[in-house]
Design a protein around this motif. Structure first.
Motif, PDB file in Angstrom:
ATOM      1  N   TYR A  11       0.816  -1.215   0.000  1.00 29.02           N
ATOM      2  CA  TYR A  11       0.000   0.000   0.000  1.00 29.02           C
ATOM      3  C   TYR A  11       0.850   1.265   0.000  1.00 29.02           C
ATOM      4  CZ  TYR A  11      -4.162  -2.808   0.843  1.00 29.02           C
ATOM      5  OH  TYR A  11      -5.184  -3.715   0.712  1.00 29.02           O
ATOM      6  N   ILE A  42      -3.580  -7.845  -1.908  1.00 28.53           N
ATOM      7  CA  ILE A  42      -4.434  -7.017  -1.055  1.00 28.53           C
ATOM      8  C   ILE A  42      -4.426  -7.632   0.341  1.00 28.53           C
ATOM      9  CG2 ILE A  42      -6.706  -5.990  -0.767  1.00 28.53           C
ATOM     10  CD1 ILE A  42      -7.169  -6.398  -3.745  1.00 28.53           C
ATOM     11  N   LEU A 345     -12.838  -1.808  -0.622  1.00 29.69           N
ATOM     12  CA  LEU A 345     -12.013  -2.763  -1.376  1.00 29.69           C
ATOM     13  C   LEU A 345     -12.157  -2.523  -2.874  1.00 29.69           C
ATOM     14  CD1 LEU A 345     -10.239  -5.293  -1.581  1.00 29.69           C
ATOM     15  CD2 LEU A 345     -12.330  -6.660  -1.420  1.00 29.69           C
ATOM     16  N   SER A 348     -10.264   0.588  -3.841  1.00 31.25           N
ATOM     17  CA  SER A 348      -8.822   0.376  -3.798  1.00 31.25           C
ATOM     18  C   SER A 348      -8.351  -0.342  -5.062  1.00 31.25           C
ATOM     19  CB  SER A 348      -8.457  -0.440  -2.547  1.00 31.25           C
ATOM     20  OG  SER A 348      -7.078  -0.727  -2.527  1.00 31.25           O
ATOM     21  N   LYS A 349      -9.072  -1.364  -5.456  1.00 30.91           N
ATOM     22  CA  LYS A 349      -8.686  -2.108  -6.662  1.00 30.91           C
ATOM     23  C   LYS A 349      -8.824  -1.229  -7.902  1.00 30.91           C
ATOM     24  CE  LYS A 349      -9.828  -6.473  -6.980  1.00 30.91           C
ATOM     25  NZ  LYS A 349     -10.587  -7.733  -6.979  1.00 30.91           N
TER      26      LYS A 349
END
Length: 353
Positions: A11, A42, A345, A348-349
């Motif tokens: 990250y 992840i 999530l 983020s992807k």
């Protein structure tokens, strides 16, 4: 060309790179990323991979593609700060002008005998794959003990319950309750969920040593088929070896702009950095972005001006249909925080992918 060497594509490292590529990257700067995997895993979802409810493929984010970004898939073996050289496991040296250390963390076994030998981990993708294999091979009615009642332990226990309703699952924690760093009301909600779903939570357990088939609370043996360790983290071994001032958690003490005071060309990001908040993916990503902004300011000849990092809160899942969270000082429980976590999530992807 000046070389910015980024160690770790998690990250923090990826947020730094994305910040630089999305904005102006000077023509005389090249970025080299070193990571042991050909994609970012992840990590916040490794608990689901271990439990077998998501596939490995769905937890991958491809690294960016850019003419002045090169990626090498290697393990880092040592960092020589005085000579500005990083050595890879193959023995290959890589020189740098600017270094960003974002190598993440590993389990902290607190010097408990047998813990590193007889427990499973969810700190790396390779380790999580092995944990999935071990959990999947437990026979029906077998016993799985999860040491550590923090966020990772709670999410793993809940997900494993939905994946394997035939298993006996217990969380062992040294505190009186799970999620001891969260408000008592939220902790009570989680423990009630576990009670309804037949997951045992055992507090005041002080693990003295671990054997293949048992965890010892002092002299008391707790039988186990598989033990998963989620009872603390520490910086990776390469960072542990660096002779630099560190905090009690082994994280490197930094200056105002996340630089090592005696080596201003070296930045430390994420779980390896001593920061005023607990290690998390969110904190690493926010700090990585700021390091990118610092570098851009310095390259322009300006003095970096940073805003205070404000974390948005913590979200956790209890299987696929329930969750919990802390948004500022407000506790949230039920289906809404689970949906929010799924949305985070997805974002983020989409952002990194």
């Amino acid at each position: 060309m000046r070389t910015l060497l980024v160690l770790g594509g998690g990250y923090g490292g990826l947020a730094l790179i994305q910040e630089l590529l999305d904005n102006h990257l000077p023509a005389d700067v090249e970025i080299i990323l070193i990571d042991r995997m050909p994609y970012q895993g992840i990590k916040t979802e490794y608990y689901a991979l271990a439990a077998g409810t998501v596939a490995d493929y769905h937890l991958r984010i491809q690294f960016p593609v850019h003419p002045r970004l090169s990626v090498r898939y290697r393990e880092v073996s040592s960092i020589e700060l005085d000579s500005r050289v990083v050595f890879l496991e193959s023995g290959e040296p890589i020189s740098y002008d600017i270094l960003a250390i974002a190598l993440g963390c590993t389990d902290n076994y607190h010097h408990i005998p047998g813990a590193d030998q007889y427990t499973c981990s969810i700190q790396s993708l390779a380790g999580t794959r092995e944990t999935y294999r071990n959990l999947n091979n437990v026979k029906p009615y077998g016993t799985v003990n999860i040491v550590g009642g923090g966020l990772s332990g709670v999410e793993l226990a809940a997900e494993l319950r939905e994946s394997r309703p035939d298993l006996n699952i217990a969380i062992l924690d040294r505190g009186e309750r799970v999620l001891s760093s969260f408000p008592a009301r939220l902790s009570k909600y989680v423990e009630e969920w576990f009670n309804e779903h037949h997951v045992e939570t055992r507090g005041n357990i002080s693990v003295s040593h671990v054997e293949k088939d048992a965890i010892y609370n002092g002299t008391q043996a707790i039988a186990t088929d598989v033990t998963v360790w989620t009872a603390g983290i520490q910086p990776v071994q390469v960072v542990q070896k660096l002779e630099l001032p560190k905090d009690r958690g082994g994280r490197i003490l930094l200056g105002e702009h996340y630089q090592v005071p005696d080596y201003p060309e070296v930045y430390v990001i994420g779980d390896c950095a001593s920061l005023p908040f607990a290690p998390s993916a969110q904190a690493a990503g926010a700090q990585g972005e700021q390091v990118g902004q610092i570098l851009q300011a310095l390259w322009r000849g300006d003095t970096p001006k940073l805003h205070k990092i404000r974390l948005k809160g913590t979200l956790g899942s209890l299987g696929k249909n329930a969750g919990f969270g802390l948004m500022g000082r407000r506790s949230v429980m039920g289906r809404v925080p689970r949906l929010l976590k799924s949305g985070v999530l997805w974002m983020s992807k989409r952002h990194f992918g």
